[in-house]
Design a protein around this motif. Structure first.
Motif, short mmCIF file in Angstrom:
data_model
loop_
_atom_site.label_atom_id
_atom_site.label_comp_id
_atom_site.label_asym_id
_atom_site.label_seq_id
_atom_site.Cartn_x
_atom_site.Cartn_y
_atom_site.Cartn_z
N SER A 1 18.86 0.69 -31.59
CA SER A 1 17.86 0.98 -30.58
C SER A 1 16.67 0.05 -30.79
CB SER A 1 17.41 2.44 -30.67
OG SER A 1 16.52 2.78 -29.64
N LEU A 2 16.01 -0.35 -29.70
CA LEU A 2 14.86 -1.23 -29.80
C LEU A 2 13.58 -0.44 -29.55
CD1 LEU A 2 14.61 -4.88 -28.59
CD2 LEU A 2 12.65 -3.34 -28.43
N ALA A 3 12.71 -0.43 -30.56
CA ALA A 3 11.43 0.26 -30.46
C ALA A 3 10.32 -0.76 -30.27
CB ALA A 3 11.16 1.07 -31.73
N ALA A 4 9.46 -0.54 -29.29
CA ALA A 4 8.30 -1.39 -29.04
C ALA A 4 7.06 -0.69 -29.56
CB ALA A 4 8.16 -1.68 -27.55
N VAL A 5 6.25 -1.41 -30.34
CA VAL A 5 5.05 -0.83 -30.93
C VAL A 5 3.83 -1.66 -30.53
CG1 VAL A 5 3.88 -0.17 -33.07
CG2 VAL A 5 6.37 0.03 -32.91
N LEU A 6 2.85 -1.01 -29.91
CA LEU A 6 1.57 -1.65 -29.64
C LEU A 6 0.67 -1.38 -30.83
CD1 LEU A 6 -0.31 -3.15 -27.63
CD2 LEU A 6 -1.02 -0.90 -26.80
N VAL B 1 13.00 0.47 -25.51
CA VAL B 1 13.46 -0.45 -24.47
C VAL B 1 14.92 -0.17 -24.14
CG1 VAL B 1 13.83 -2.87 -23.85
CG2 VAL B 1 11.80 -2.21 -25.15
N ASP B 2 15.22 -0.11 -22.88
CA ASP B 2 16.56 0.26 -22.41
C ASP B 2 17.61 -0.77 -22.83
OD1 ASP B 2 18.25 1.99 -20.54
OD2 ASP B 2 18.53 0.00 -19.68
N ARG B 3 18.68 -0.33 -23.47
CA ARG B 3 19.74 -1.22 -23.93
C ARG B 3 20.48 -1.87 -22.76
NH1 ARG B 3 22.73 0.22 -29.12
NH2 ARG B 3 24.52 -0.43 -27.91
N GLY B 4 20.70 -1.10 -21.70
CA GLY B 4 21.39 -1.66 -20.55
C GLY B 4 20.64 -2.83 -19.94
N TRP B 5 19.30 -2.69 -19.90
CA TRP B 5 18.50 -3.80 -19.36
C TRP B 5 18.63 -5.02 -20.27
CZ3 TRP B 5 14.39 -6.60 -21.34
CH2 TRP B 5 13.77 -7.48 -20.42
N ALA C 1 12.20 -0.61 -17.59
CA ALA C 1 13.08 -0.66 -18.75
C ALA C 1 12.42 -0.10 -20.01
CB ALA C 1 13.52 -2.11 -19.01
N ILE C 2 11.23 0.49 -19.86
CA ILE C 2 10.49 1.02 -21.00
C ILE C 2 10.45 2.54 -20.90
CG2 ILE C 2 8.30 0.99 -22.25
CD1 ILE C 2 7.72 -1.71 -20.91
N ARG C 3 10.99 3.21 -21.92
CA ARG C 3 10.97 4.67 -21.95
C ARG C 3 9.90 5.13 -22.92
NH1 ARG C 3 16.44 6.85 -23.73
NH2 ARG C 3 16.58 4.90 -24.86
N VAL D 1 0.50 1.92 -20.97
CA VAL D 1 0.26 0.49 -21.08
C VAL D 1 1.49 -0.25 -20.54
CG1 VAL D 1 -1.32 0.66 -23.03
CG2 VAL D 1 1.13 0.49 -23.45
N TRP D 2 1.49 -1.58 -20.69
CA TRP D 2 2.64 -2.40 -20.31
C TRP D 2 3.03 -2.19 -18.84
CZ3 TRP D 2 4.95 -0.30 -25.36
CH2 TRP D 2 4.41 -1.01 -26.44
N ALA D 3 2.21 -2.72 -17.98
CA ALA D 3 2.46 -2.69 -16.53
C ALA D 3 2.47 -1.27 -15.97
CB ALA D 3 3.76 -3.40 -16.19
N GLY D 4 1.64 -0.40 -16.52
CA GLY D 4 1.51 0.93 -15.96
C GLY D 4 2.57 1.90 -16.41
N GLN D 5 3.25 1.61 -17.52
CA GLN D 5 4.25 2.53 -18.05
C GLN D 5 3.60 3.87 -18.31
OE1 GLN D 5 4.48 2.60 -21.99
NE2 GLN D 5 5.83 4.35 -21.94
N LEU D 6 4.22 4.95 -17.81
CA LEU D 6 3.63 6.28 -17.90
C LEU D 6 4.22 7.03 -19.07
CD1 LEU D 6 3.66 7.20 -14.12
CD2 LEU D 6 1.85 6.10 -15.43
N THR D 7 3.42 7.89 -19.68
CA THR D 7 3.86 8.63 -20.86
C THR D 7 4.00 10.11 -20.60
OG1 THR D 7 1.57 8.82 -21.58
CG2 THR D 7 2.83 6.98 -22.45
N GLY D 8 4.14 10.52 -19.41
CA GLY D 8 4.33 11.94 -19.21
C GLY D 8 4.16 12.33 -17.76
#
Length: 249
Positions: free
Chosen positions: A171-176, A189-193, A219-221, A242-249
């Motif tokens: 799995s790919l984890a993105a950390v700010l 980050v989505d594996r399929g993407w 593609a960001i969960r 963050v990251w283009a308006g990615q929402l957290t809830g």
């Protein structure tokens, strides 16, 4: 919920983060409004860029950046200007190491019984961290770290991709990473993407070894999750969109 940031908002935000390193908000605002270099965006777009940074917690009330971005360079140039220096490379490595350490601290605080930093042993694994809560529930985490909240750009190596393709637990984890070295945001980050955008070898005479990928918001969960279980409870994770308006809830 916060709306997605437009491309103009993201560009303005990157400029604010760069210029606020050396000057306060009033001086930077004057610069943006009067210097011809910045005339491609309107005062309203610059205002929205700063407002977005404040809404997401990337700039304090006093106007100080919580995260830093490197020099932006020649925006919009027909040919990208690629620069390498030993100092810049060391800085990128430091950001990567800080992201891994921040994620390790989160995983250990979450109470997982098994957390191993395999990247400290070898780069050959194709991932950085192995974590498990039972023999049947484990994950291999490749960690990509950044200090830029306006976009998520990652570099995926051929080895990492081939391990992903063969390993269902990868799995790919993105950390700010914040200025204090802690995680400001964590996402998956989505594996399929990833499968859909990596380059394709077109002949036996050429082979890609590393790919630069700009990850879209779709593609960001939010959070850190394997297929069926959460590695870290959502309540323990930072909650900044963050990251283009990615929402957290």
């Amino acid at each position: 919920m916060p709306s997605q940031a437009t491309e103009a908002t993201r560009r303005a935000a990157r400029r604010w983060l760069s210029e606020l390193r050396v000057a306060g908000v009033p001086r930077v605002r004057v610069l943006f409004h009067n210097h011809p270099r910045y005339a491609d965006l309107t005062p309203a777009q610059y205002a929205e860029g700063l407002a977005w940074l404040r809404r997401t917690g990337m700039v304090t009330v006093a106007g100080r950046p919580v995260v830093e971005v490197g020099d932006i360079g020649l925006e919009g140039a027909a040919v990208p200007c690629v620069r390498w220096s030993e100092t810049a490379d060391a800085e990128r490595r430091a950001i990567g190491a800080a992201g891994e350490q921040a994620l390790l601290r989160l995983l250990r605080r979450s109470g997982l019984p098994y957390v191993r930093h395999v990247a400290a042993e070898s780069d050959a694994y194709g991932y950085d961290i192995e974590a498990a809560r039972s023999p049947d529930e484990r994950v291999h985490l490749e960690v990509k770290s950044t200090t830029d909240p306006t976009r998520l750009v990652i570099h995926l190596t051929r080895n990492e991709y081939e391990v992903m393709a063969a390993d269902a637990e990868w799995s790919l984890a993105a950390v700010l990473v914040g200025s204090d070295g802690e995680a400001v945001n964590v996402a998956t980050v989505d594996r399929g993407w990833l499968h859909s955008v990596v380059p394709v070898d077109r002949g036996r005479g050429g082979r890609w070894e590393s790919a630069r990928l700009e990850v879209p918001a779709r593609a960001i969960r939010p959070g850190l999750a394997a297929d069926m279980w959460r590695l870290v409870p959502d309540a323990m994770l930072p909650r900044c969109p963050v990251w283009a308006g990615q929402l957290t809830g």
